[in-house]
Design a protein around this motif. Structure first.
Motif, PDB file in Angstrom:
ATOM      1  N   UNK A  37       0.816  -1.218   0.000  1.00 49.72           N
ATOM      2  CA  UNK A  37       0.000   0.000   0.000  1.00 49.72           C
ATOM      3  C   UNK A  37       0.846   1.262   0.000  1.00 49.72           C
ATOM      4  N   UNK A  38       2.141   1.128   0.309  1.00 47.72           N
ATOM      5  CA  UNK A  38       3.047   2.270   0.297  1.00 47.72           C
ATOM      6  C   UNK A  38       3.979   2.258  -0.919  1.00 47.72           C
ATOM      7  N   UNK A  39       3.676   1.405  -1.890  1.00 49.53           N
ATOM      8  CA  UNK A  39       4.525   1.301  -3.077  1.00 49.53           C
ATOM      9  C   UNK A  39       3.751   1.663  -4.332  1.00 49.53           C
ATOM     10  N   UNK A  40       4.473   1.788  -5.410  1.00 50.43           N
ATOM     11  CA  UNK A  40       3.892   2.139  -6.712  1.00 50.43           C
ATOM     12  C   UNK A  40       3.522   0.877  -7.493  1.00 50.43           C
ATOM     13  N   UNK A  41       2.909  -0.095  -6.830  1.00 52.97           N
ATOM     14  CA  UNK A  41       2.552  -1.366  -7.459  1.00 52.97           C
ATOM     15  C   UNK A  41       1.342  -1.187  -8.364  1.00 52.97           C
ATOM     16  N   UNK A  42       1.408  -1.800  -9.534  1.00 60.19           N
ATOM     17  CA  UNK A  42       0.285  -1.741 -10.480  1.00 60.19           C
ATOM     18  C   UNK A  42      -0.148  -3.160 -10.839  1.00 60.19           C
ATOM     19  N   UNK A  43       0.196  -3.631 -12.038  1.00 67.02           N
ATOM     20  CA  UNK A  43      -0.180  -4.992 -12.383  1.00 67.02           C
ATOM     21  C   UNK A  43       0.587  -6.012 -11.547  1.00 67.02           C
ATOM     22  N   UNK A  44       1.857  -5.726 -11.285  1.00 71.34           N
ATOM     23  CA  UNK A  44       2.708  -6.593 -10.493  1.00 71.34           C
ATOM     24  C   UNK A  44       3.274  -5.793  -9.316  1.00 71.34           C
ATOM     25  N   UNK A  45       3.675  -6.501  -8.249  1.00 70.50           N
ATOM     26  CA  UNK A  45       4.253  -5.779  -7.108  1.00 70.50           C
ATOM     27  C   UNK A  45       5.476  -4.973  -7.510  1.00 70.50           C
ATOM     28  N   UNK A  46       5.559  -3.785  -6.953  1.00 74.14           N
ATOM     29  CA  UNK A  46       6.704  -2.910  -7.180  1.00 74.14           C
ATOM     30  C   UNK A  46       7.246  -2.498  -5.820  1.00 74.14           C
ATOM     31  N   UNK A  47       8.523  -2.186  -5.781  1.00 81.59           N
ATOM     32  CA  UNK A  47       9.148  -1.827  -4.516  1.00 81.59           C
ATOM     33  C   UNK A  47       9.597  -0.372  -4.496  1.00 81.59           C
ATOM     34  N   UNK A  48       8.968   0.436  -5.352  1.00 79.34           N
ATOM     35  CA  UNK A  48       9.217   1.880  -5.357  1.00 79.34           C
ATOM     36  C   UNK A  48       8.336   2.529  -4.298  1.00 79.34           C
ATOM     37  N   UNK A  54      -0.908   6.425  -2.307  1.00 80.47           N
ATOM     38  CA  UNK A  54      -2.033   5.549  -2.639  1.00 80.47           C
ATOM     39  C   UNK A  54      -3.251   5.859  -1.780  1.00 80.47           C
ATOM     40  N   UNK A  55      -3.020   6.206  -0.525  1.00 79.55           N
ATOM     41  CA  UNK A  55      -4.135   6.539   0.359  1.00 79.55           C
ATOM     42  C   UNK A  55      -4.768   7.861  -0.056  1.00 79.55           C
ATOM     43  N   UNK A  56      -3.952   8.813  -0.468  1.00 78.64           N
ATOM     44  CA  UNK A  56      -4.486  10.083  -0.968  1.00 78.64           C
ATOM     45  C   UNK A  56      -5.313   9.840  -2.226  1.00 78.64           C
ATOM     46  N   UNK A  57      -4.778   9.017  -3.141  1.00 77.65           N
ATOM     47  CA  UNK A  57      -5.503   8.696  -4.371  1.00 77.65           C
ATOM     48  C   UNK A  57      -6.804   7.964  -4.048  1.00 77.65           C
ATOM     49  N   UNK A  58      -6.754   7.083  -3.060  1.00 77.13           N
ATOM     50  CA  UNK A  58      -7.950   6.318  -2.679  1.00 77.13           C
ATOM     51  C   UNK A  58      -9.063   7.240  -2.205  1.00 77.13           C
ATOM     52  N   UNK A  59      -8.731   8.172  -1.297  1.00 74.46           N
ATOM     53  CA  UNK A  59      -9.758   9.045  -0.741  1.00 74.46           C
ATOM     54  C   UNK A  59     -10.196  10.128  -1.724  1.00 74.46           C
ATOM     55  N   UNK A  60      -9.504  10.248  -2.833  1.00 72.63           N
ATOM     56  CA  UNK A  60      -9.935  11.166  -3.892  1.00 72.63           C
ATOM     57  C   UNK A  60     -10.667  10.451  -5.027  1.00 72.63           C
ATOM     58  N   UNK A  61     -10.940   9.179  -4.844  1.00 76.13           N
ATOM     59  CA  UNK A  61     -11.633   8.388  -5.858  1.00 76.13           C
ATOM     60  C   UNK A  61     -13.134   8.371  -5.555  1.00 76.13           C
ATOM     61  N   UNK A  62     -13.984   8.887  -6.433  1.00 74.81           N
ATOM     62  CA  UNK A  62     -15.427   8.917  -6.169  1.00 74.81           C
ATOM     63  C   UNK A  62     -16.024   7.532  -5.918  1.00 74.81           C
ATOM     64  N   UNK A 262      -3.303   0.952  -4.875  1.00 73.89           N
ATOM     65  CA  UNK A 262      -4.573   1.513  -4.396  1.00 73.89           C
ATOM     66  C   UNK A 262      -5.451   0.422  -3.804  1.00 73.89           C
ATOM     67  N   UNK A 263      -5.481  -0.750  -4.472  1.00 75.39           N
ATOM     68  CA  UNK A 263      -6.261  -1.857  -3.930  1.00 75.39           C
ATOM     69  C   UNK A 263      -5.754  -2.300  -2.574  1.00 75.39           C
ATOM     70  N   UNK A 264      -4.425  -2.334  -2.401  1.00 74.99           N
ATOM     71  CA  UNK A 264      -3.857  -2.714  -1.108  1.00 74.99           C
ATOM     72  C   UNK A 264      -4.207  -1.700  -0.024  1.00 74.99           C
ATOM     73  N   UNK A 265      -4.214  -0.423  -0.382  1.00 72.66           N
ATOM     74  CA  UNK A 265      -4.569   0.606   0.606  1.00 72.66           C
ATOM     75  C   UNK A 265      -6.028   0.470   1.029  1.00 72.66           C
ATOM     76  N   UNK A 266      -6.919   0.122   0.085  1.00 67.56           N
ATOM     77  CA  UNK A 266      -8.323  -0.081   0.456  1.00 67.56           C
ATOM     78  C   UNK A 266      -8.477  -1.305   1.356  1.00 67.56           C
TER      79      UNK A 266
END
Length: 292
Positions: A37-48, A54-62, A262-266
């Protein structure tokens, strides 16, 4: 001496594989989800590492706000109706009515079904073209309309109907056990004093069942927060995302929209919701009685 030592070690050896699997596949993956939830993971796990982006993006998603609104509607109605209906059925069976042994398994039977089966059955039942509305039309009630499942404003209530149908019997069993556990001497003393049945239930029995109400609330709230299979089978999150809940949101963003971070943060937010219910409950149950 050796025999006693073996008796102490063998149970631990038997349980250790299960405990190890629990730590790895439950707590280990919870920690891994928290990390994702603290990484830039998309289709596959990422370690960036991206911090709380992601939490900011989550709470800004209608759609996330829609999911939370639906959870509030579904959870509130689900818990209140199941509790009220379960208590009513428990009081009814507690009157030693004839046929109790036949009625009790009928009330409990829906809980034996999976939520997928329940959702599929209710989807057929509520489908305007083949379900209840169609049957009423065939019987001559051509103006009868019951199309909640395709109505954006009413679809979430079909999920409530199906969930209440499945869970109310289980809640009834919990309340019935609580009713049968009340000391009969207290009830007899109240009857001698001239108390009516309504007064006995309202002033004596129901207050004594506080732990049962709390347990029922915890179970139902937990089921409401993680509701996924029932929604998928019944409405698929539609129409147009009208029945989206946090669990379906998490799945779609992780595996369909390739937004794993984003899914992990949710998922972590859902975990926090569950902890906010479980921890106070455990504190209440484990606290010494002289402090309550």
């Amino acid at each position: 001496m050796t025999r006693n030592r073996l008796q102490d070690i063998v149970p631990k050896l038997v349980l250790s594989p299960s405990l190890a699997m629990i730590f790895v596949f439950v707590y280990g993956f919870i920690l891994y989800t928290l990390f994702l939830s603290f990484t830039n993971s998309r289709m596959l796990p990422s370690y960036d590492f991206v911090g709380f982006a992601n939490y900011v993006r989550l709470w800004n998603t209608p759609l996330w706000w829609t999911a939370l609104k639906n959870l509030a509607i579904f959870g509130t109605l689900y818990i209140v109706i199941c509790s009220a209906l379960g208590l009513f059925l428990a009081i009814l069976l507690d009157q030693k009515i004839r046929g109790e042994g036949f009625l009790r398994p009928i009330y409990l039977y829906p809980m034996a079904l999976s939520f997928i089966v329940t959702g599929t059955a209710w989807k057929w039942f509520l489908d305007p073209s083949i379900g209840f509305q169609s049957v009423m039309g065939d019987w001559g009630f051509e103006n009868f309309v019951f199309n909640w499942i395709v109505d954006r404003n009413m679809a979430i209530y079909t999920v409530v109907l199906a969930a209440v149908w499945q869970s109310s019997g289980f809640v009834m069993a919990m309340f019935l056990a609580g009713l049968r556990g009340v000391d009969s001497e207290i009830i007899k003393a109240a009857q001698i004093d001239g108390a009516s049945n309504w007064t006995i239930y309202r002033r004596i029995i129901i207050p004594l069942m506080r732990p049962v109400f709390l347990s029922a609330f915890v179970v139902l709230a937990h089921l409401a927060i993680k509701a996924y299979d029932l929604v998928v089978a019944l409405t698929g999150g539609g129409p147009g995302g009208a029945t989206e809940v946090p669990a379906t949101f998490m799945y779609s963003y992780t595996f369909t929209r390739n937004q794993m971070g984003t899914g992990a943060s949710s998922a972590i937010i859902m975990l926090v919701m569950i902890f906010s219910i479980i921890i106070p409950y455990l504190y209440s149950e484990l606290k010494p009685r002289d402090q309550q």
